[in-house]
Design a protein around this motif. Structure first.
Motif, PDB file in Angstrom:
ATOM      1  N   PRO A  44       0.835  -1.077   0.170  1.00  0.00           N
ATOM      2  CA  PRO A  44      -0.696  -0.256  -0.246  1.00  0.00           C
ATOM      3  C   PRO A  44       0.821   1.408  -0.347  1.00  0.00           C
ATOM      4  O   PRO A  44       1.624   1.467   0.337  1.00  0.00           O
ATOM      5  CB  PRO A  44      -0.460  -0.446   1.406  1.00  0.00           C
ATOM      6  CG  PRO A  44       0.000  -0.781   2.214  1.00  0.00           C
ATOM      7  CD  PRO A  44       1.239  -1.995   1.251  1.00  0.00           C
ATOM      8  N   GLY A  45       0.580   2.217   0.224  1.00  0.00           N
ATOM      9  CA  GLY A  45       1.431   3.111   0.445  1.00  0.00           C
ATOM     10  C   GLY A  45       0.654   4.700   0.335  1.00  0.00           C
ATOM     11  O   GLY A  45      -0.538   4.825  -0.327  1.00  0.00           O
ATOM     12  N   VAL A  46       0.607   5.854   0.662  1.00  0.00           N
ATOM     13  CA  VAL A  46      -0.051   7.146   1.008  1.00  0.00           C
ATOM     14  C   VAL A  46       1.596   8.015   1.654  1.00  0.00           C
ATOM     15  O   VAL A  46       1.749   7.789   2.202  1.00  0.00           O
ATOM     16  CB  VAL A  46      -1.069   6.735   2.447  1.00  0.00           C
ATOM     17  CG1 VAL A  46      -1.435   8.657   2.428  1.00  0.00           C
ATOM     18  CG2 VAL A  46      -2.119   6.357   1.995  1.00  0.00           C
ATOM     19  N   GLY A  47       1.202   9.389   0.714  1.00  0.00           N
ATOM     20  CA  GLY A  47       2.439   9.969   1.296  1.00  0.00           C
ATOM     21  C   GLY A  47       3.052  10.443  -0.460  1.00  0.00           C
ATOM     22  O   GLY A  47       3.187   9.970  -1.877  1.00  0.00           O
ATOM     23  N   ALA A  48       4.388  11.058  -0.144  1.00  0.00           N
ATOM     24  CA  ALA A  48       5.089  11.907  -1.408  1.00  0.00           C
ATOM     25  C   ALA A  48       6.146  10.137  -1.758  1.00  0.00           C
ATOM     26  O   ALA A  48       6.396   8.749  -0.617  1.00  0.00           O
ATOM     27  CB  ALA A  48       6.082  12.104  -0.907  1.00  0.00           C
ATOM     28  N   PHE A  49       6.842  10.101  -3.468  1.00  0.00           N
ATOM     29  CA  PHE A  49       7.013   8.695  -3.476  1.00  0.00           C
ATOM     30  C   PHE A  49       8.452   8.992  -2.914  1.00  0.00           C
ATOM     31  O   PHE A  49       8.824   7.484  -2.514  1.00  0.00           O
ATOM     32  CB  PHE A  49       7.645   9.293  -4.643  1.00  0.00           C
ATOM     33  CG  PHE A  49       7.491   8.256  -6.642  1.00  0.00           C
ATOM     34  CD1 PHE A  49       6.697   7.210  -6.669  1.00  0.00           C
ATOM     35  CD2 PHE A  49       9.400   8.118  -5.491  1.00  0.00           C
ATOM     36  CE1 PHE A  49       7.583   6.121  -7.622  1.00  0.00           C
ATOM     37  CE2 PHE A  49      10.030   6.821  -6.672  1.00  0.00           C
ATOM     38  CZ  PHE A  49       8.990   5.730  -7.460  1.00  0.00           C
ATOM     39  N   GLY A  50       9.389   9.959  -2.785  1.00  0.00           N
ATOM     40  CA  GLY A  50      10.516   9.682  -2.827  1.00  0.00           C
ATOM     41  C   GLY A  50      10.497   9.614  -1.006  1.00  0.00           C
ATOM     42  O   GLY A  50      11.216   8.489  -0.768  1.00  0.00           O
ATOM     43  N   ASP A  51       9.843   9.370  -0.124  1.00  0.00           N
ATOM     44  CA  ASP A  51       9.968   9.650   0.593  1.00  0.00           C
ATOM     45  C   ASP A  51       9.596   8.286   1.310  1.00  0.00           C
ATOM     46  O   ASP A  51      10.068   7.611   2.019  1.00  0.00           O
ATOM     47  CB  ASP A  51       8.894  10.063   2.080  1.00  0.00           C
ATOM     48  CG  ASP A  51       9.247  11.570   2.046  1.00  0.00           C
ATOM     49  OD1 ASP A  51      10.292  12.392   2.129  1.00  0.00           O
ATOM     50  OD2 ASP A  51       7.844  12.717   2.519  1.00  0.00           O
ATOM     51  N   ILE A  78      -0.628  -1.058  -4.513  1.00  0.00           N
ATOM     52  CA  ILE A  78      -2.013   0.647  -4.456  1.00  0.00           C
ATOM     53  C   ILE A  78      -1.634   1.636  -4.038  1.00  0.00           C
ATOM     54  O   ILE A  78      -0.964   1.853  -3.507  1.00  0.00           O
ATOM     55  CB  ILE A  78      -2.914  -0.195  -3.122  1.00  0.00           C
ATOM     56  CG1 ILE A  78      -3.572  -1.959  -3.756  1.00  0.00           C
ATOM     57  CG2 ILE A  78      -3.812   0.570  -2.926  1.00  0.00           C
ATOM     58  CD1 ILE A  78      -4.352  -2.562  -2.339  1.00  0.00           C
ATOM     59  N   CYS A  79      -2.180   2.339  -5.031  1.00  0.00           N
ATOM     60  CA  CYS A  79      -2.286   3.612  -4.843  1.00  0.00           C
ATOM     61  C   CYS A  79      -1.551   4.020  -5.220  1.00  0.00           C
ATOM     62  O   CYS A  79       0.086   3.839  -6.383  1.00  0.00           O
ATOM     63  CB  CYS A  79      -3.128   4.390  -3.957  1.00  0.00           C
ATOM     64  SG  CYS A  79      -3.076   6.514  -3.531  1.00  0.00           S
ATOM     65  N   LEU A  80       0.256   4.650  -4.584  1.00  0.00           N
ATOM     66  CA  LEU A  80       1.197   4.999  -3.979  1.00  0.00           C
ATOM     67  C   LEU A  80       2.025   3.979  -4.365  1.00  0.00           C
ATOM     68  O   LEU A  80       2.909   3.738  -4.958  1.00  0.00           O
ATOM     69  CB  LEU A  80       1.696   5.993  -2.924  1.00  0.00           C
ATOM     70  CG  LEU A  80       3.325   6.425  -2.678  1.00  0.00           C
ATOM     71  CD1 LEU A  80       3.737   7.040  -3.607  1.00  0.00           C
ATOM     72  CD2 LEU A  80       4.056   6.820  -1.301  1.00  0.00           C
ATOM     73  N   GLY A  81       1.443   2.527  -3.680  1.00  0.00           N
ATOM     74  CA  GLY A  81       2.534   1.421  -3.818  1.00  0.00           C
ATOM     75  C   GLY A  81       2.701   1.014  -5.437  1.00  0.00           C
ATOM     76  O   GLY A  81       3.477   0.340  -5.708  1.00  0.00           O
ATOM     77  N   MET A  82       1.904   1.322  -6.520  1.00  0.00           N
ATOM     78  CA  MET A  82       1.325   1.090  -7.805  1.00  0.00           C
ATOM     79  C   MET A  82       2.472   2.184  -8.082  1.00  0.00           C
ATOM     80  O   MET A  82       3.301   0.924  -8.986  1.00  0.00           O
ATOM     81  CB  MET A  82       0.349   1.266  -8.173  1.00  0.00           C
ATOM     82  CG  MET A  82       0.070   0.533  -9.696  1.00  0.00           C
ATOM     83  SD  MET A  82      -1.587   1.506 -10.866  1.00  0.00           S
ATOM     84  CE  MET A  82      -0.802   3.095 -12.002  1.00  0.00           C
TER      85      MET A  82
END
Length: 205
Positions: A44-51, A78-82
């Protein structure tokens, strides 16, 4: 068992609960052994790509993900994870991604509302087991950046937001959904269910 990969930047519990409602054991984990032992994994992922990439590197999970993909078992971003699955992103500077799929993450450009937030129609582009039993409908997006693919055959579905937007990608055992399937009603849960069925096939093989 499905590993929900914990690198400190994900909507872990909502994804975990959705997996459990579909009858699978979900384990939120950052353990290399638990991830590699899992039948499938979700990033999963929420937030900024670099971080997010920095967190994956510092925790050693970047290398664990590479090892997991080499097992042939299914991985879903999922989302940023993609977005992290791809080669690079221009979000707040230039950042290298996991490079599991070729492509670049770029910001929406135009005189319209950013982020792209809300329910949009899912346009299925190919016949694929991920879409078995799926009816036409809408899924829930929240993002300011989108993926530009280098390889058109990796594109499984799109949506429209003042342009054609990459919504679902897939190659071999690596998949990504830009929207949140766990928040996308019946259609999202069906897509998640079809992905999870792939973990059963990988176990049988």
């Amino acid at each position: 068992m499905i590993a929900i990969i914990d690198y400190g930047m994900g909507n872990l519990h909502s994804v975990s609960k959705a997996v459990e409602r579909l009858g699978y054991i979900a384990l939120i984990t950052s353990s290399e052994q638990e991830i590699l032992d899992a039948d499938g994994a979700i990033l999963p992922g929420v937030g900024a790509f670099g971080d997010a990439m920095e967190q994956l590197k510092q925790t050693g999970l970047q290398e664990v993900l590479y090892k997991f993909v080499q097992t042939g078992k299914p991985l879903l971003g999922i989302c940023l994870g993609m977005q992290l699955l791809f080669s690079s992103s221009e979000e707040y500077g230039e950042h290298e991604g996991l490079n599991l799929l070729p492509g670049r993450v770029t910001r929406f450009q135009g005189d319209y509302k950013i982020p792209h937030m809300g329910w949009n129609h899912l346009n299925v582009k190919v016949k694929h087991p991920l879409f078995d039993g799926l009816e036409a409908g809408h899924v829930y997006f929240v993002h300011s950046f989108h993926v530009q693919l280098d390889q058109p055959t990796d594109l499984l579905a799109t949506t429209d937001y003042f342009q054609e937007v990459t919504a679902i990608v897939g190659r071999e055992n690596v998949y990504g959904m830009q929207f949140h399937p766990e928040k996308s009603g019946i259609i999202g849960i069906k897509l998640l269910s079809n992905f999870l069925k792939k973990t059963e096939i990988s176990v049988l093989n």
